[in-house]
Scaffold this motif. Structure first.
Motif, short mmCIF file in Angstrom:
data_model
loop_
_atom_site.label_atom_id
_atom_site.label_comp_id
_atom_site.label_asym_id
_atom_site.label_seq_id
_atom_site.Cartn_x
_atom_site.Cartn_y
_atom_site.Cartn_z
N LEU A 173 -68.72 -87.77 10.36
CA LEU A 173 -70.05 -88.02 9.80
C LEU A 173 -70.71 -86.72 9.37
CD1 LEU A 173 -72.08 -90.32 9.26
CD2 LEU A 173 -73.16 -89.74 11.43
N GLY A 174 -70.44 -85.64 10.12
CA GLY A 174 -71.02 -84.35 9.77
C GLY A 174 -70.60 -83.87 8.40
N PHE A 175 -69.34 -84.08 8.04
CA PHE A 175 -68.87 -83.67 6.73
C PHE A 175 -69.66 -84.38 5.62
CE2 PHE A 175 -65.93 -83.99 3.10
CZ PHE A 175 -65.70 -82.65 2.87
N LEU A 176 -70.07 -85.62 5.90
CA LEU A 176 -70.80 -86.43 4.92
C LEU A 176 -72.32 -86.31 5.06
CD1 LEU A 176 -68.70 -89.66 5.57
CD2 LEU A 176 -68.39 -88.10 3.63
N TRP A 177 -72.80 -85.65 6.08
CA TRP A 177 -74.16 -85.73 6.59
C TRP A 177 -75.24 -85.52 5.53
CZ3 TRP A 177 -76.33 -87.85 10.55
CH2 TRP A 177 -77.53 -87.39 11.09
N LEU A 178 -75.29 -84.35 4.93
CA LEU A 178 -76.31 -84.04 3.93
C LEU A 178 -75.71 -83.85 2.55
CD1 LEU A 178 -78.54 -81.50 5.92
CD2 LEU A 178 -78.83 -83.97 5.70
N LEU A 214 -72.17 -78.45 12.22
CA LEU A 214 -71.07 -77.55 11.89
C LEU A 214 -70.25 -78.07 10.72
CD1 LEU A 214 -69.27 -75.09 12.50
CD2 LEU A 214 -68.02 -76.53 14.13
N PHE A 215 -69.85 -79.33 10.78
CA PHE A 215 -69.00 -79.86 9.73
C PHE A 215 -69.75 -80.10 8.43
CE2 PHE A 215 -66.00 -80.19 13.07
CZ PHE A 215 -64.75 -80.28 12.46
N ASN A 216 -71.07 -80.24 8.51
CA ASN A 216 -71.82 -80.40 7.27
C ASN A 216 -72.00 -79.08 6.54
OD1 ASN A 216 -73.31 -82.31 5.51
ND2 ASN A 216 -74.94 -80.84 5.91
N ILE A 217 -71.80 -77.96 7.21
CA ILE A 217 -71.80 -76.69 6.49
C ILE A 217 -70.72 -76.72 5.41
CG2 ILE A 217 -71.42 -74.20 6.68
CD1 ILE A 217 -72.38 -74.44 9.61
N LEU A 218 -69.53 -77.17 5.81
CA LEU A 218 -68.44 -77.33 4.85
C LEU A 218 -68.73 -78.44 3.86
CD1 LEU A 218 -65.57 -76.70 3.84
CD2 LEU A 218 -64.71 -78.28 5.60
N GLY A 219 -69.23 -79.58 4.39
CA GLY A 219 -69.48 -80.72 3.52
C GLY A 219 -70.51 -80.43 2.45
#
Length: 385
Positions: free
Chosen positions: A297-302, A244-249
């Motif tokens: 970590l999700g924000f930074l994930w991909l 979810l947070f990597n969508i934004l990231g």
């Protein structure tokens, strides 16, 4: 949509570790090895599949990959030991993913937009993978709990088969108009050019670190959280929150690739990863700390994917971007092999994941130093691309 399904299913595989371990008696190291084989095959095949996409079009390659992905998941439902896991989740799924994930999809996307929008285009495709993780990880947990892990594999095989339909709409073959004003270049010349560029090898080294992190966390985080006495659902929720947070990231870092020096943003991402992991380990693991860790970590994930792919296109041009990014992605998958298998091995010999976490932090700091000296100016031949 294609990347959403492919990456969503892939990031769900860690949830199958515990039920498979209980039913067929394979240990965490054996399951981790199957995922490691998947990552290694995924990586080794990337340059060749990227070349096929550059020459014959992304749509055809994606359709073949989607069909093979569905076959691998369907056969995984019938495994009875470690060999079956390695052949299905390892070899078949690993090889098939080359055609339906980032190298082929991002290559097609960045060819479809002008140079000043390539980072954003890569970021949107990358975010698609995180949408899949957010949506399909909880579904996997529900399917496993309600029907069993074998049935869950069969259902996901049917879902993977739908990617063939999405592949029909994917284009991506390079055209003469894209190369207007640029001296003609063969793929052999492009490979020699990249091999002689120090920055290309530094990007490869950085992507090794990225691969180690992603495979280690996605494969072993649910088990790590469960080992701390928490409900297995918290591990599933953590993986979903990462998505979810990597969508934004992915979107934010995709935009940053078009606004700031990409190598500096990449260094910042790796430093932030090291800090997030260190803080997570400094406190007792709880539902709250697992949630906060997953969000950060999700924000930074991909976030490294749109930046690295756009940097490859910036330096070398887009004519053979799938081939060159495929080589960089191969390095990512070698790192992923060690992240998935190595963490399982460390757990077997020591009874904990402490060493794996320590290595993750150390190589993240090393990646900060690797990205800073990259020469990111477009090569004279590719400057107008």
């Amino acid at each position: 949509m294609m990347v959403t399904i492919a990456m969503g299913i892939r990031q769900s595989l860690g949830l199958f570790l515990s039920p498979i371990e209980l039913e067929i008696g394979v240990g965490r190291e054996a399951f981790g090895l199957a995922i490691a084989v998947q990552n290694l095959i995924f990586g080794l095949a990337q340059p060749f599949v990227g070349t096929l996409a550059d020459r014959h079009g992304a749509g055809r390659v994606a359709a073949a990959g989607a069909a093979l992905y569905a076959l691998g998941l369907g056969l995984a439902a019938g495994v009875s030991g470690a060999l079956g896991l390695n052949l299905t989740l390892g070899f078949l799924v690993g090889f098939s993913m080359t055609g339906v994930t980032f190298v082929v999809a991002i290559g097609a996307a960045i060819r479809a937009v002008p140079p000043e929008k390539r980072g954003l285009a890569a970021g949107i495709v990358t975010a698609g993978g995180s949408v899949g993780q957010f949506l399909l990880v909880p579904v996997a947990q529900w399917l496993i709990g309600g029907f069993g892990w074998r049935e869950a594999f069969l259902i996901y095989a049917a879902l993977a088969a739908t990617m063939v339909l999405f592949a029909v709409g994917v284009s991506g073959r390079s055209t003469q108009s894209e190369a207007a004003g640029i001296p003609s270049q063969s793929i052999q010349e492009a490979l020699r050019e990249a091999a002689g560029h120090t920055g290309f090898w530094l990007l490869n080294a950085g992507f090794f670190v990225y691969g180690f992190h992603v495979a280690f966390v996605s494969t072993h985080l649910p088990a790590f959280i469960e080992d701390k006495g928490l409900d297995p659902a918290i591990g599933a929720r953590a993986l979903a929150l990462v998505g979810l947070f990597n969508i934004l990231g992915s979107y934010v870092f995709g935009m940053s690739a078009d606004r700031w020096r990409k190598k500096h943003v990449l260094a910042g991402i790796y430093f932030a990863r090291a800090a997030v992991m260190a803080v997570f380990l400094a406190f007792p693991v709880s539902p709250m700390s697992a949630t906060l860790f997953a969000c950060a970590l999700g924000f930074l994930w991909l976030g490294t994917v749109p930046l690295t792919s756009a940097l490859v296109g910036q330096i070398f041009g887009v004519r053979y971007v799938s081939t060159l990014f495929g080589i960089v992605f191969m390095s990512h998958q070698v790192g992923a092999f060690f992240g998935a298998w190595g963490a399982g091995y460390a757990y077997r010999v020591s009874g904990s994941y402490d060493l794996a976490w320590q290595i993750s932090i150390g190589i993240a700091l090393l990646a900060v130093l690797l990205h800073w000296p990259i020469k990111d100016a477009p090569l004279a031949r590719a400057a107008s691309s």
